[in-house]
Scaffold this motif. Sequence first.
Motif, PDB file in Angstrom:
ATOM      1  N   SER A  52     -29.815 -20.549 -40.526  1.00 24.40           N
ATOM      2  CA  SER A  52     -28.162 -20.570 -40.241  1.00 24.40           C
ATOM      3  C   SER A  52     -27.860 -21.312 -39.490  1.00 24.40           C
ATOM      4  CB  SER A  52     -28.646 -19.373 -38.802  1.00 24.40           C
ATOM      5  OG  SER A  52     -27.728 -19.554 -38.710  1.00 24.40           O
ATOM      6  N   LYS A  99     -25.392  -9.375 -30.279  1.00 24.00           N
ATOM      7  CA  LYS A  99     -26.058  -8.860 -30.737  1.00 24.00           C
ATOM      8  C   LYS A  99     -26.425  -9.918 -31.915  1.00 24.00           C
ATOM      9  CE  LYS A  99     -26.439  -4.503 -29.535  1.00 24.00           C
ATOM     10  NZ  LYS A  99     -24.972  -4.571 -29.621  1.00 24.00           N
ATOM     11  N   LYS A 100     -26.095 -11.632 -31.852  1.00 22.53           N
ATOM     12  CA  LYS A 100     -26.133 -12.018 -32.577  1.00 22.53           C
ATOM     13  C   LYS A 100     -26.882 -13.849 -32.423  1.00 22.53           C
ATOM     14  CE  LYS A 100     -22.492 -10.980 -36.399  1.00 22.53           C
ATOM     15  NZ  LYS A 100     -21.689 -11.087 -37.021  1.00 22.53           N
ATOM     16  N   ILE A 101     -27.899 -15.015 -32.968  1.00 22.59           N
ATOM     17  CA  ILE A 101     -27.904 -15.771 -32.407  1.00 22.59           C
ATOM     18  C   ILE A 101     -26.753 -17.266 -33.511  1.00 22.59           C
ATOM     19  CG2 ILE A 101     -30.573 -15.948 -32.978  1.00 22.59           C
ATOM     20  CD1 ILE A 101     -28.683 -17.389 -36.154  1.00 22.59           C
ATOM     21  N   PRO A 102     -26.976 -18.033 -32.591  1.00 24.38           N
ATOM     22  CA  PRO A 102     -27.084 -18.819 -32.098  1.00 24.38           C
ATOM     23  C   PRO A 102     -27.076 -18.658 -30.394  1.00 24.38           C
ATOM     24  CG  PRO A 102     -25.473 -20.132 -32.760  1.00 24.38           C
ATOM     25  CD  PRO A 102     -25.637 -18.634 -33.517  1.00 24.38           C
ATOM     26  N   PHE A 132     -25.002 -21.000 -38.303  1.00 25.10           N
ATOM     27  CA  PHE A 132     -24.783 -21.659 -36.595  1.00 25.10           C
ATOM     28  C   PHE A 132     -25.655 -21.950 -36.051  1.00 25.10           C
ATOM     29  CE2 PHE A 132     -22.780 -18.237 -39.363  1.00 25.10           C
ATOM     30  CZ  PHE A 132     -21.728 -18.412 -39.295  1.00 25.10           C
ATOM     31  N   GLU A 179     -21.999 -17.990 -29.081  1.00 30.85           N
ATOM     32  CA  GLU A 179     -21.019 -18.234 -29.935  1.00 30.85           C
ATOM     33  C   GLU A 179     -21.138 -19.757 -30.979  1.00 30.85           C
ATOM     34  OE1 GLU A 179     -18.927 -16.792 -32.185  1.00 30.85           O
ATOM     35  OE2 GLU A 179     -20.125 -15.069 -32.091  1.00 30.85           O
ATOM     36  N   SER A 180     -21.334 -20.101 -31.562  1.00 34.99           N
ATOM     37  CA  SER A 180     -22.027 -21.637 -31.773  1.00 34.99           C
ATOM     38  C   SER A 180     -21.175 -22.205 -31.249  1.00 34.99           C
ATOM     39  CB  SER A 180     -22.172 -21.513 -33.199  1.00 34.99           C
ATOM     40  OG  SER A 180     -21.298 -21.280 -33.977  1.00 34.99           O
ATOM     41  N   LEU A 237     -34.262 -11.845 -37.490  1.00 30.71           N
ATOM     42  CA  LEU A 237     -33.037 -10.968 -37.664  1.00 30.71           C
ATOM     43  C   LEU A 237     -33.014  -9.277 -38.198  1.00 30.71           C
ATOM     44  CD1 LEU A 237     -30.483 -13.594 -38.713  1.00 30.71           C
ATOM     45  CD2 LEU A 237     -31.184 -13.106 -36.124  1.00 30.71           C
ATOM     46  N   TRP A 292     -18.081 -17.291 -45.171  1.00 33.90           N
ATOM     47  CA  TRP A 292     -19.489 -16.835 -45.065  1.00 33.90           C
ATOM     48  C   TRP A 292     -19.884 -16.157 -46.073  1.00 33.90           C
ATOM     49  CZ3 TRP A 292     -23.142 -19.753 -44.699  1.00 33.90           C
ATOM     50  CH2 TRP A 292     -23.894 -19.760 -44.058  1.00 33.90           C
ATOM     51  N   ARG A 351     -26.091 -26.184 -36.049  1.00 35.24           N
ATOM     52  CA  ARG A 351     -24.817 -26.743 -35.085  1.00 35.24           C
ATOM     53  C   ARG A 351     -25.354 -27.204 -34.211  1.00 35.24           C
ATOM     54  NH1 ARG A 351     -19.574 -22.500 -36.149  1.00 35.24           N
ATOM     55  NH2 ARG A 351     -19.572 -23.513 -38.158  1.00 35.24           N
ATOM     56  N   LYS A 362     -35.071  -7.640 -34.338  1.00 36.06           N
ATOM     57  CA  LYS A 362     -34.263  -8.546 -32.992  1.00 36.06           C
ATOM     58  C   LYS A 362     -35.235  -8.456 -31.884  1.00 36.06           C
ATOM     59  CE  LYS A 362     -29.062  -8.361 -34.961  1.00 36.06           C
ATOM     60  NZ  LYS A 362     -28.487  -7.510 -35.413  1.00 36.06           N
TER      61      LYS A 362
HETATM   62  N1  LIG Z   1     -19.451 -16.696 -34.698  1.00 38.22           N
HETATM   63  C1  LIG Z   1     -21.089 -16.886 -34.466  1.00 38.22           C
HETATM   64  C2  LIG Z   1     -22.041 -16.705 -35.914  1.00 38.22           C
HETATM   65  C3  LIG Z   1     -23.046 -16.536 -35.842  1.00 38.22           C
HETATM   66  C4  LIG Z   1     -23.425 -15.432 -36.680  1.00 38.22           C
HETATM   67  O1  LIG Z   1     -23.477 -15.321 -38.262  1.00 38.22           O
HETATM   68  N2  LIG Z   1     -25.108 -15.368 -36.844  1.00 38.22           N
HETATM   69  C5  LIG Z   1     -25.924 -14.632 -38.139  1.00 38.22           C
HETATM   70  C6  LIG Z   1     -26.929 -15.511 -38.357  1.00 38.22           C
HETATM   71  S1  LIG Z   1     -25.997 -16.315 -39.425  1.00 38.22           S
HETATM   72  C7  LIG Z   1     -26.671 -13.584 -37.234  1.00 38.22           C
HETATM   73  O2  LIG Z   1     -27.169 -13.210 -36.135  1.00 38.22           O
HETATM   74  N3  LIG Z   1     -26.805 -12.298 -37.522  1.00 38.22           N
HETATM   75  C8  LIG Z   1     -27.047 -11.687 -37.360  1.00 38.22           C
HETATM   76  C9  LIG Z   1     -26.516 -10.003 -37.436  1.00 38.22           C
HETATM   77  O3  LIG Z   1     -25.370  -9.886 -37.937  1.00 38.22           O
HETATM   78  O4  LIG Z   1     -27.186  -8.890 -37.025  1.00 38.22           O
HETATM   79  C10 LIG Z   1     -21.318 -17.969 -33.975  1.00 38.22           C
HETATM   80  O5  LIG Z   1     -20.584 -18.620 -34.510  1.00 38.22           O
HETATM   81  O6  LIG Z   1     -22.419 -17.984 -34.087  1.00 38.22           O
END
Ligand SMILES: N[C@@H](CCC(=O)N[C@@H](CS)C(=O)NCC(=O)O)C(=O)O
Length: 223
Positions: free
Chosen positions: A13, A52-55, A15, A66-67, A37, A109, A18, A40
Amino acid sequence: MGEELKLFGYWSSPFSCRVKWALKLKGLDYEYIEEDLFNKSALLLQYNPIYKKIPVLVHGGKPVVESIVILQYIEETWPENPLLPTDPYERAVARFWTKFAEDKTSSIWSMFHTVGEKQEKAIKGCLEMLRTIEEHGLGEKKFFGGETIGLADLAFGWIAHWLGVLEDLLDQKWVDAHTFPRLHAWIQNFREVSVIKENLPDRDQMFLFYKCRMEKLSASASN
Ligand SMILES: N[C@@H](CCC(=O)N[C@@H](CS)C(=O)NCC(=O)O)C(=O)O
């Protein structure tokens, strides 16, 4: 603040990279936790219940998500080895490009997550964005904020590594010294910074990862 730092990320990733780069540029010790992922962890869902996202950066038990927000938090909490210039106008310019990178993220993306016509459209949008950066973003500077790597560079980091993987996958070449001389030089400058060089995901592994993903997308598009 001497509290414990943890980063929940995913190896490929941009993100999470970064955030990893920012922590390392600041010389901070942290624990890295690789998330699955596709399954989770309860902790990730607890720390980032909205997206529900990383990081996710957890500092002394408190999550930051949010990165770009995380990068700003890191900069404000540990001002040493600054990621933003000191001059207020230069800071504003660096923040503008960071925001520009963030605003364009979802359309860019989609190049990695679509195939066929949709992907072609996304690539066209990406090339327009790269042209804007070439003409307005870099000037004669080594990095977006001047002579040292900063926030906007980290936000655009995917251009320096992920984009090349996509070029290889599609057997196309978009960024070279002739078409985008400033951006091309920036890519070299960015990749030469030791923290970046030593913390880029493995290119062959990424190639296979995205190849597999695109094959799955193509298969489901033709069904
Ligand atoms: N806007 C978010 C984007 C983060 C993102 O898209 N993370 C993806 C991995 S690249 C993720 O966790 N995806 C899991 C999902 O969507 O379920 C940021 O900048 O942190």
